[in-house]
Design a protein around this motif. Structure first.
Motif, PDB file in Angstrom:
ATOM      1  N   ASN A 122      52.988 -14.760  12.043  1.00  0.00           N
ATOM      2  CA  ASN A 122      52.200 -14.292  11.178  1.00  0.00           C
ATOM      3  C   ASN A 122      50.781 -15.714  11.530  1.00  0.00           C
ATOM      4  OD1 ASN A 122      53.973 -12.993   9.553  1.00  0.00           O
ATOM      5  ND2 ASN A 122      53.861 -14.111   7.667  1.00  0.00           N
ATOM      6  N   GLY A 157      37.099 -10.815  13.928  1.00  0.00           N
ATOM      7  CA  GLY A 157      37.794 -11.867  13.832  1.00  0.00           C
ATOM      8  C   GLY A 157      38.228 -11.892  11.313  1.00  0.00           C
ATOM      9  N   GLY A 158      38.875 -11.680  11.360  1.00  0.00           N
ATOM     10  CA  GLY A 158      39.105 -11.841  10.056  1.00  0.00           C
ATOM     11  C   GLY A 158      38.999 -13.663   8.735  1.00  0.00           C
ATOM     12  N   THR A 159      38.703 -14.329   9.631  1.00  0.00           N
ATOM     13  CA  THR A 159      37.737 -15.223   9.125  1.00  0.00           C
ATOM     14  C   THR A 159      36.522 -14.657   8.966  1.00  0.00           C
ATOM     15  OG1 THR A 159      39.095 -16.530   9.938  1.00  0.00           O
ATOM     16  CG2 THR A 159      36.309 -17.381   9.282  1.00  0.00           C
ATOM     17  N   ASP A 211      36.654 -11.300   5.977  1.00  0.00           N
ATOM     18  CA  ASP A 211      36.478 -12.298   4.807  1.00  0.00           C
ATOM     19  C   ASP A 211      34.725 -12.952   4.117  1.00  0.00           C
ATOM     20  OD1 ASP A 211      38.852 -11.856   4.131  1.00  0.00           O
ATOM     21  OD2 ASP A 211      40.035 -13.810   4.943  1.00  0.00           O
ATOM     22  N   HIS A 227      43.491 -17.364   1.406  1.00  0.00           N
ATOM     23  CA  HIS A 227      43.952 -17.986   2.839  1.00  0.00           C
ATOM     24  C   HIS A 227      42.414 -19.095   2.981  1.00  0.00           C
ATOM     25  CE1 HIS A 227      42.903 -18.204   7.271  1.00  0.00           C
ATOM     26  NE2 HIS A 227      44.032 -18.362   7.164  1.00  0.00           N
ATOM     27  N   ALA A 284      40.140 -18.847   4.596  1.00  0.00           N
ATOM     28  CA  ALA A 284      38.544 -18.608   5.006  1.00  0.00           C
ATOM     29  C   ALA A 284      38.087 -17.916   3.599  1.00  0.00           C
ATOM     30  CB  ALA A 284      39.313 -17.121   6.031  1.00  0.00           C
ATOM     31  N   MET A 343      44.330 -11.269  -1.703  1.00  0.00           N
ATOM     32  CA  MET A 343      44.536 -11.191  -0.188  1.00  0.00           C
ATOM     33  C   MET A 343      45.837  -9.936  -0.983  1.00  0.00           C
ATOM     34  SD  MET A 343      46.884 -14.757  -0.041  1.00  0.00           S
ATOM     35  CE  MET A 343      46.587 -15.246   1.753  1.00  0.00           C
ATOM     36  N   ASN A 389      50.071 -14.910   3.730  1.00  0.00           N
ATOM     37  CA  ASN A 389      50.552 -15.378   5.028  1.00  0.00           C
ATOM     38  C   ASN A 389      51.511 -16.688   5.060  1.00  0.00           C
ATOM     39  OD1 ASN A 389      48.096 -16.933   4.195  1.00  0.00           O
ATOM     40  ND2 ASN A 389      47.677 -18.620   5.857  1.00  0.00           N
ATOM     41  N   ASP A 425      41.631  -9.007   1.278  1.00  0.00           N
ATOM     42  CA  ASP A 425      42.161  -9.635   2.795  1.00  0.00           C
ATOM     43  C   ASP A 425      43.432  -9.564   3.533  1.00  0.00           C
ATOM     44  OD1 ASP A 425      43.010 -11.948   4.791  1.00  0.00           O
ATOM     45  OD2 ASP A 425      42.426 -13.469   3.988  1.00  0.00           O
ATOM     46  N   VAL A 478      45.012  -9.169   6.061  1.00  0.00           N
ATOM     47  CA  VAL A 478      45.276  -9.837   7.947  1.00  0.00           C
ATOM     48  C   VAL A 478      46.351  -9.468   7.912  1.00  0.00           C
ATOM     49  CG1 VAL A 478      44.532 -11.741   9.287  1.00  0.00           C
ATOM     50  CG2 VAL A 478      42.827 -11.123   8.280  1.00  0.00           C
ATOM     51  N   GLN A 479      47.461 -10.048   6.333  1.00  0.00           N
ATOM     52  CA  GLN A 479      48.528 -10.283   7.397  1.00  0.00           C
ATOM     53  C   GLN A 479      49.293  -9.001   6.554  1.00  0.00           C
ATOM     54  OE1 GLN A 479      50.410 -12.588   8.722  1.00  0.00           O
ATOM     55  NE2 GLN A 479      49.132 -14.506   9.200  1.00  0.00           N
ATOM     56  N   SER A 500      42.656  -8.716  10.819  1.00  0.00           N
ATOM     57  CA  SER A 500      42.085  -9.523  12.473  1.00  0.00           C
ATOM     58  C   SER A 500      43.095  -8.584  13.445  1.00  0.00           C
ATOM     59  CB  SER A 500      42.829 -10.937  12.253  1.00  0.00           C
ATOM     60  OG  SER A 500      42.463 -11.198  13.196  1.00  0.00           O
ATOM     61  N   HIS A 544      44.344  -9.963  16.523  1.00  0.00           N
ATOM     62  CA  HIS A 544      45.726 -11.328  16.811  1.00  0.00           C
ATOM     63  C   HIS A 544      46.878 -11.299  15.867  1.00  0.00           C
ATOM     64  CE1 HIS A 544      45.121 -15.355  14.844  1.00  0.00           C
ATOM     65  NE2 HIS A 544      43.324 -14.391  14.516  1.00  0.00           N
ATOM     66  N   LYS A 545      46.367 -10.434  14.467  1.00  0.00           N
ATOM     67  CA  LYS A 545      48.251 -10.394  13.869  1.00  0.00           C
ATOM     68  C   LYS A 545      48.913  -9.702  14.573  1.00  0.00           C
ATOM     69  CE  LYS A 545      46.957 -13.773  11.581  1.00  0.00           C
ATOM     70  NZ  LYS A 545      46.977 -15.150  11.562  1.00  0.00           N
TER      71      LYS A 545
HETATM   72  N1  PLP Z   1      43.337 -14.591   6.058  1.00  0.00           N
HETATM   73  C1  PLP Z   1      44.579 -14.565   6.630  1.00  0.00           C
HETATM   74  C2  PLP Z   1      46.026 -13.931   5.738  1.00  0.00           C
HETATM   75  C3  PLP Z   1      45.575 -15.094   7.399  1.00  0.00           C
HETATM   76  O1  PLP Z   1      46.489 -15.556   7.433  1.00  0.00           O
HETATM   77  C4  PLP Z   1      44.371 -15.619   8.791  1.00  0.00           C
HETATM   78  C5  PLP Z   1      44.747 -15.917  10.042  1.00  0.00           C
HETATM   79  O2  PLP Z   1      45.659 -17.041   9.911  1.00  0.00           O
HETATM   80  C6  PLP Z   1      42.900 -15.661   8.758  1.00  0.00           C
HETATM   81  C7  PLP Z   1      42.449 -14.729   7.132  1.00  0.00           C
HETATM   82  C8  PLP Z   1      41.758 -15.475   9.409  1.00  0.00           C
HETATM   83  O3  PLP Z   1      41.975 -14.225  11.023  1.00  0.00           O
HETATM   84  P1  PLP Z   1      41.347 -15.047  11.977  1.00  0.00           P
HETATM   85  O4  PLP Z   1      42.141 -16.007  12.948  1.00  0.00           O
HETATM   86  O5  PLP Z   1      40.999 -14.145  12.836  1.00  0.00           O
HETATM   87  O6  PLP Z   1      40.096 -15.933  11.413  1.00  0.00           O
END
Ligand code: PLP
Length: 385
Positions: free
Chosen positions: A9, A70-72, A75, A99, A101, A146, A150, A175, A177-178, A198, A200-201
């Protein structure tokens, strides 16, 4: 020493197939996708293909996919872009377990006159839907909640929340991402307006993500400049990243069912054995309705960091539910919001698995963990001897 990676994660291994797909786009096919010549044009075509691969995984239209870093960024863009597009409304509804973010951005918005409601969760990490409904009013610009947490893997009832938001005419962002790559999604059938993911997840590259924007959703451009990404996110594209993300999404779409089954079986074996073999342990979060790869276990009376250091000696990577900030160990805001007792929150460990984990790795961890816990308890000032 072999590395046993149970911290998926946090980030995942880049799939070899993804790497192979990306490689030509560094030194050979390095053209700018916006160029008029054929050399750049073929890169543009490949980006088009990647957009379709992502759209297929999400069951949406490729024109609804905006590539980000990316995720950040996704968001941030979802929150700030919505607020800029709906200037007459000044309330955001979110949860206490988002998160950073999301949570940090929402809290920043308070400095600009926004009211932010952070909904609580119960001890299993669940939301009270009636409370959510009662908070929505004419001043609400955005609900951001979300898809899956995570730290605990808890899955929120996003379909129902999106439906409620649509009924009330409020823009809804999730969000995810997970969730993406671990949960099957069908955005065509949903009322989700905005969704972050994102690379890389899900065994794709780092530094690439997506903001899904449902057709017709009001949102202001988040990076201004050139015409890339439908004028919403300017800047020359991260070509290898986009291509890698496309391939990662294609692989996830093809294998999600079998992988989930395999990963869940391994996770359950690990979780059941640790809860049984180590006394004074508890599962954090909801056993039902959670990601198939995540387990978060509290080992009472010992520090998560100490467990991590000892696991590390055996090459086992996991993560803990507290962050070491300025010398003091603060339990995670997620576990705190769930009301996990102090002594348990401090000793919480998250194991997050992936398609690359094996049964041997799980068995090895089951063998190593109980003596680690026993040894640390012998040293613990919280345990009366
Ligand atoms: N949102 C969640 C729920 C996450 O777990 C993460 C990363 O750990 C992010 C956002 C941020 O994603 P990124 O690392 O691609 O910026």
């Amino acid at each position: 020493m072999k590395t046993i990676y149970f911290d998926n994660n946090a980030t995942t291994k880049l799939a070899e197939e993804v790497f192979a797909e990306m490689q030509p786009y560094f030194c050979q096919l390095y053209g700018n996708p916006s160029s008029m010549h054929t050399f750049g044009g073929q890169v543009g075509n490949k980006i088009h293909q990647a957009r379709q691969q992502v759209a297929k995984l999400l069951s949406c239209d490729s024109s609804e996919i905006i590539f980000t870093s990316g995720g950040t960024e996704s968001d941030n863009a979802a929150i700030k872009g919505t607020l800029a597009a709906v200037p007459n409304k000044h309330k955001i509804i979110t949860t206490r377990v988002e998160h950073p973010a999301v949570l940090t951005v929402c809290r920043e918005m308070e400095n600009y006159g926004y009211t932010v409601v952070e909904l609580p969760v119960d001890k299993k990490g669940r939301l009270d839907m009636e409370q959510l409904e009662s908070e929505i009013d004419d001043n609400t610009a955005l609900i951001t909640i979300m898809y899956a947490n995570n730290e605990t893997g808890a899955i929120f009832p996003i379909g129902k929340i999106a439906e409620l938001a649509a009924e009330k005419g409020v823009i809804f962002h999730t969000d995810a991402v997970q969730a993406v790559g671990k949960i099957e999604l069908d955005l065509r059938e949903s009322n989700i307006d905005l969704l972050s993911l994102s690379g890389h997840k899900l065994h794709g590259p780092k530094g690439i993500g997506v903001l899904y924007v449902k057709k017709g959703t009001r949102i202001s451009p988040f990076i201004s400049g050139g015409h890339q990404e439908l004028n919403r996110r300017a800047g020359t594209e991260n070509v290898p990243g986009i291509i890698g993300l496309g391939k990662a999404c294609e692989m996830a779409a093809e294998n999600i069912k079998q992988e989930n089954e395999k990963v869940k079986k391994l996770r359950d074996k690990l979780e059941t054995a640790l809860l049984k073999k180590c006394p004074d342990t508890m599962l954090n979060g909801n056993r039902e309705n959670r990601l198939p790869n995540t387990t978060n276990i509290s080992f009472e009376y010992i520090e998560g960091e100490a467990i991590l250091l000892m696991l590390d000696k055996f090459g086992i990577c996991a993560s803990s539910g507290s962050a070491c900030t300025s010398g003091s160990l603060e339990p995670s805001h997620v576990l705190r919001a769930m009301g996990v007792p102090f002594t348990a929150a401090h000793g919480s460990i998250r194991f997050s698995l992936s398609r690359y984990n094996t049964e041997e790795e799980v068995d090895y961890t089951i063998e190593k963990m109980p003596p680690i816990v026993k040894k640390l308890r012998e040293l613990s000032p919280f345990v009366t001897k």
